[in-house]
Design an enzyme around this catalytic site. Sequence first.
Site, PDB file in Angstrom:
ATOM      1  N   THR B  29      53.202 -15.732   4.835  1.00 10.04           N
ATOM      2  CA  THR B  29      54.122 -15.443   5.919  1.00 10.04           C
ATOM      3  C   THR B  29      54.315 -13.729   5.748  1.00 10.04           C
ATOM      4  O   THR B  29      54.504 -13.218   4.566  1.00 10.04           O
ATOM      5  CB  THR B  29      55.376 -15.647   5.910  1.00 10.04           C
ATOM      6  OG1 THR B  29      55.414 -17.206   5.762  1.00 10.04           O
ATOM      7  CG2 THR B  29      56.265 -15.199   6.968  1.00 10.04           C
ATOM      8  N   LYS B 140      52.071 -21.366  -2.404  1.00 17.41           N
ATOM      9  CA  LYS B 140      52.827 -21.547  -1.239  1.00 17.41           C
ATOM     10  C   LYS B 140      52.059 -22.418  -0.365  1.00 17.41           C
ATOM     11  O   LYS B 140      51.467 -22.505   0.551  1.00 17.41           O
ATOM     12  CB  LYS B 140      52.889 -20.423  -0.437  1.00 17.41           C
ATOM     13  CG  LYS B 140      54.028 -20.134   0.383  1.00 17.41           C
ATOM     14  CD  LYS B 140      54.145 -18.608   0.685  1.00 17.41           C
ATOM     15  CE  LYS B 140      55.243 -18.470   1.961  1.00 17.41           C
ATOM     16  NZ  LYS B 140      56.725 -18.446   1.517  1.00 17.41           N
ATOM     17  N   GLU B 173      64.676 -19.729  -8.267  1.00 18.37           N
ATOM     18  CA  GLU B 173      64.342 -18.792  -7.079  1.00 18.37           C
ATOM     19  C   GLU B 173      65.249 -19.019  -6.050  1.00 18.37           C
ATOM     20  O   GLU B 173      66.267 -19.920  -6.265  1.00 18.37           O
ATOM     21  CB  GLU B 173      62.752 -19.075  -6.725  1.00 18.37           C
ATOM     22  CG  GLU B 173      62.670 -20.438  -6.259  1.00 18.37           C
ATOM     23  CD  GLU B 173      61.472 -20.906  -6.013  1.00 18.37           C
ATOM     24  OE1 GLU B 173      60.383 -19.837  -6.094  1.00 18.37           O
ATOM     25  OE2 GLU B 173      61.035 -21.867  -5.480  1.00 18.37           O
TER      26      GLU B 173
END
Lengths: 271, 271
Positions: B29, B140, B173
Amino acid sequence: MDCWVDGQPADALSLKDRGLAYGDGLFETIAVRGGQPLLLDRHLIRLADGCSRLAIAADIELIRAELQSYAAAMGEGVLKLILTRGDGLRGYAPDPSAQGRRILQGNPPAAYPAAHGEQGIRLFPCATRLSVQSLLAGLKHLNRLEQVLARAEWQDSEHAEGLMLDQAGRVIEGVFSNLFLVRDGVLVTADLKRCGVAGVMRAEILFQAESLAIPVQITDISLDQLQWADEVFVCNSVYGIWPVRACAALHWPVGPLTRKLQTIARTLLDA
Amino acid sequence: MDCWVDGQPADALSLKDRGLAYGDGLFETIAVRGGQPLLLDRHLIRLADGCSRLAIAADIELIRAELQSYAAAMGEGVLKLILTRGDGLRGYAPDPSAQGRRILQGNPPAAYPAAHGEQGIRLFPCATRLSVQSLLAGLKHLNRLEQVLARAEWQDSEHAEGLMLDQAGRVIEGVFSNLFLVRDGVLVTADLKRCGVAGVMRAEILFQAESLAIPVQITDISLDQLQWADEVFVCNSVYGIWPVRACAALHWPVGPLTRKLQTIARTLLDA
């Protein structure tokens, strides 16, 4: 045969689908014989459980009717249902009002060698371990990278399936099968509260064992226990049961309980 | 703006794509300002690492060129790249000759309240824990059901992000951010060898800290350590840095190192 998306013939999917973006959905792989989807109730029970746990809105009776219509049109083969959370906005937050999107795909009957069922198979000992996630354990969800990595570990045709352990080294399942062992007349399969897929054929075998008064244990299984098993087999709702003859240095005979259950599974899939 | 699939405008995806079937792919992203994809080298380094670890064939320089062309056409906003293993046959086995499929999607600039950066945010303490899987840690990838479940835990706007621990209770996270804390002048962030996404802004902050001779620790973080932190912040490559003011009963001030790094991040994202 054409795919269907939400009941309509389609050959493509919205690029905003959350199944693509996040693996945000579930699937079922269903054997079809004589126009009938086999073990349909068990598939729908697992699907409904998945929808409830992932909070995906779906009309299970509508899905049942669609699966039946699709199976009637395809006749013989393997029907795959993918149910996603539908289109998404940007970001992980699920839209609570979203309706699940239904994708139906027809494939020809599975072409596994008959020898797998007759003589039994060898399992590849996968180095890829299953991670522990109780929130997803048992579900046939679309987050399947562990299976992709495990299945990529072998290319030869000597191994028909792979054996997957969890991070703690417990024996859990095959890459696309559940696993059972027999020890002193007791049928044993892994507890799937931490990881693994609760297979439809596994559920059916547990049910049949109960009807036949075969003692069953659903428990944690160590490699040691696997080593000392009298019989080992794997199962799923497409191929039924394959006896397991070997995994790395371990060897087992094809035993009588395996053959007995295999006959039952064959009857269910020849319906 | 139209999506692109393999360099061509498209609004739909093959129903056989393995990104849909198994979450078999990766994504990035990317913030776009003035027609430029920001932090592009870092995004491509992570993508290349993911391709290598998942054995997805992809031409990174072709992807770079496509991202640049797409960003130039969109001007401002957020560019999402999804790279899947392409169409699949039935079953988990990846086709070693398959080429990755490139999906580019443009979105308007992210509309986060400015207050998130200025006054700081409150983290929701997510009950969903990250599972441990070293084979996927840092990537990711498209298997993101844990983030979907975590993000579904809160709907209120008081919480701008959620805090995710791993199965052992280590602080890892945010749901869509990495997390840093400051203690006695040392910048600390979680070791992502077991789980988590190795964010592009996290990598950039670690690099900037080194340039500024700020001591850095990449280590396991306990909730205790979080409690005793002097400063806490979260970051990603779209919004930069948000100071964290609170999580459940824990409170922190917005500290000077957070502000210093935030200024740097803002400069990088205002490029």
